[in-house]
Design a protein around this motif. Structure first.
Motif, short mmCIF file in Angstrom:
data_model
loop_
_atom_site.label_atom_id
_atom_site.label_comp_id
_atom_site.label_asym_id
_atom_site.label_seq_id
_atom_site.Cartn_x
_atom_site.Cartn_y
_atom_site.Cartn_z
N ILE A 1 0.85 -1.20 0.00
CA ILE A 1 0.00 0.00 0.00
C ILE A 1 0.89 1.24 0.00
CG2 ILE A 1 -1.64 1.36 1.37
CD1 ILE A 1 -2.90 -1.36 2.22
N GLY A 2 1.91 1.24 0.84
CA GLY A 2 2.83 2.37 0.87
C GLY A 2 3.59 2.54 -0.43
N PHE A 3 4.07 1.45 -1.00
CA PHE A 3 4.83 1.51 -2.25
C PHE A 3 3.97 2.05 -3.39
CE2 PHE A 3 6.65 -0.19 -6.15
CZ PHE A 3 8.00 0.03 -5.99
N PHE A 4 2.77 1.50 -3.54
CA PHE A 4 1.92 1.91 -4.66
C PHE A 4 1.30 3.29 -4.45
CE2 PHE A 4 2.20 -2.71 -5.38
CZ PHE A 4 2.79 -2.65 -6.64
N THR A 5 1.17 3.73 -3.20
CA THR A 5 0.75 5.10 -2.94
C THR A 5 1.82 6.07 -3.44
OG1 THR A 5 -0.51 4.41 -1.00
CG2 THR A 5 0.03 6.74 -1.14
N GLY A 6 3.08 5.69 -3.29
CA GLY A 6 4.17 6.49 -3.84
C GLY A 6 4.06 6.63 -5.35
N LEU A 7 3.65 5.55 -6.02
CA LEU A 7 3.46 5.61 -7.47
C LEU A 7 2.30 6.53 -7.84
CD1 LEU A 7 4.08 1.91 -8.54
CD2 LEU A 7 5.65 3.84 -8.66
N LEU A 8 1.25 6.53 -7.02
CA LEU A 8 0.14 7.47 -7.25
C LEU A 8 0.61 8.91 -7.13
CD1 LEU A 8 -2.83 5.74 -5.37
CD2 LEU A 8 -2.51 5.98 -7.84
N ASP B 1 2.70 14.44 -12.38
CA ASP B 1 2.96 14.37 -13.83
C ASP B 1 4.39 13.96 -14.15
OD1 ASP B 1 0.33 15.16 -14.47
OD2 ASP B 1 0.85 17.27 -14.29
N SER B 2 4.98 13.12 -13.30
CA SER B 2 6.36 12.69 -13.50
C SER B 2 6.45 11.31 -14.14
CB SER B 2 7.09 12.67 -12.15
OG SER B 2 7.16 13.95 -11.61
N THR B 3 5.49 10.98 -14.99
CA THR B 3 5.49 9.66 -15.64
C THR B 3 6.02 9.72 -17.07
OG1 THR B 3 3.19 9.96 -16.26
CG2 THR B 3 3.61 8.76 -14.21
N THR B 4 6.40 10.91 -17.52
CA THR B 4 6.97 11.08 -18.86
C THR B 4 8.33 11.74 -18.72
OG1 THR B 4 6.04 13.29 -19.18
CG2 THR B 4 4.66 11.41 -19.85
N PRO B 5 9.19 11.61 -19.73
CA PRO B 5 10.49 12.31 -19.64
C PRO B 5 10.34 13.81 -19.41
CG PRO B 5 10.52 10.72 -21.43
CD PRO B 5 9.11 10.76 -20.92
#
Length: 164
Positions: A27-34, A40-44
């Motif tokens: 939950i903690g790890f995937f919250t970080g991904l959220l 908006d840091s999912t693209t270069p």
């Protein structure tokens, strides 16, 4: 020392304890991904903008400024330390699962390399080596995949005790 597959031989209560830990850790790890998605840091371009700012973009809807030295060192420092502990603990559990040694070695060593490449890459990109944004994306994806596989493996083997 025999440790391959020992996780599934643990008593039910210990397997429940381990499963609960891995679920909460996830939950903690995937919250970080959220959070990454939210910034908006999912693209270069998004990664670059998040750390280097967008002050010169007159069409930007949200103004972002280049992170300062202390902020960058804090981000890199805290993430490397905490992610190392996460992968150390999860890796210890992976070594107790039933899986070929080569797979265990990959699932337990690769995340440490990805942590260094991801957060070292963010720092180097911030220092002006802009192509590191691609290293950050690749290593971040690989880190997430190895985390997901490791957590799923541990949960699967906790849920399915060995039959003696």
């Amino acid at each position: 020392m025999v440790y391959n597959g020992v996780l599934s031989t643990f008593p039910k209560e210990i397997r429940l304890f381990i499963s609960t830990f891995v679920i909460i850790l996830s939950i903690g790890f995937f919250t970080g991904l959220l959070f990454i998605k939210e910034t908006d840091s999912t693209t270069p371009a998004g990664i670059e903008e998040n750390y280097l700012g967008n002050e010169e973009d007159e069409e930007a809807t949200v103004m972002k400024f280049k992170k300062g030295d202390r902020e960058m060192l804090t981000i890199v420092h805290t993430h490397i330390l905490s992610m190392s502990m996460i992968f150390f603990l999860l890796g210890g559990l992976v070594w107790l699962t039933r899986l070929p040694k080569k797979w265990k070695l990959f699932l337990t060593i690769e995340p440490f390399l990805s942590v260094v490449l991801t957060f070292g890459g963010i720092y180097l990109m911030w220092k002006g080596i802009s192509w590191f944004k691609y290293v950050v994306i690749f290593s971040g994806i690989l880190m997430t995949l190895t985390y997901t596989c490791s957590a799923a493996l541990v949960l699967w083997q906790c849920a399915r005790p060995s039959r003696k």
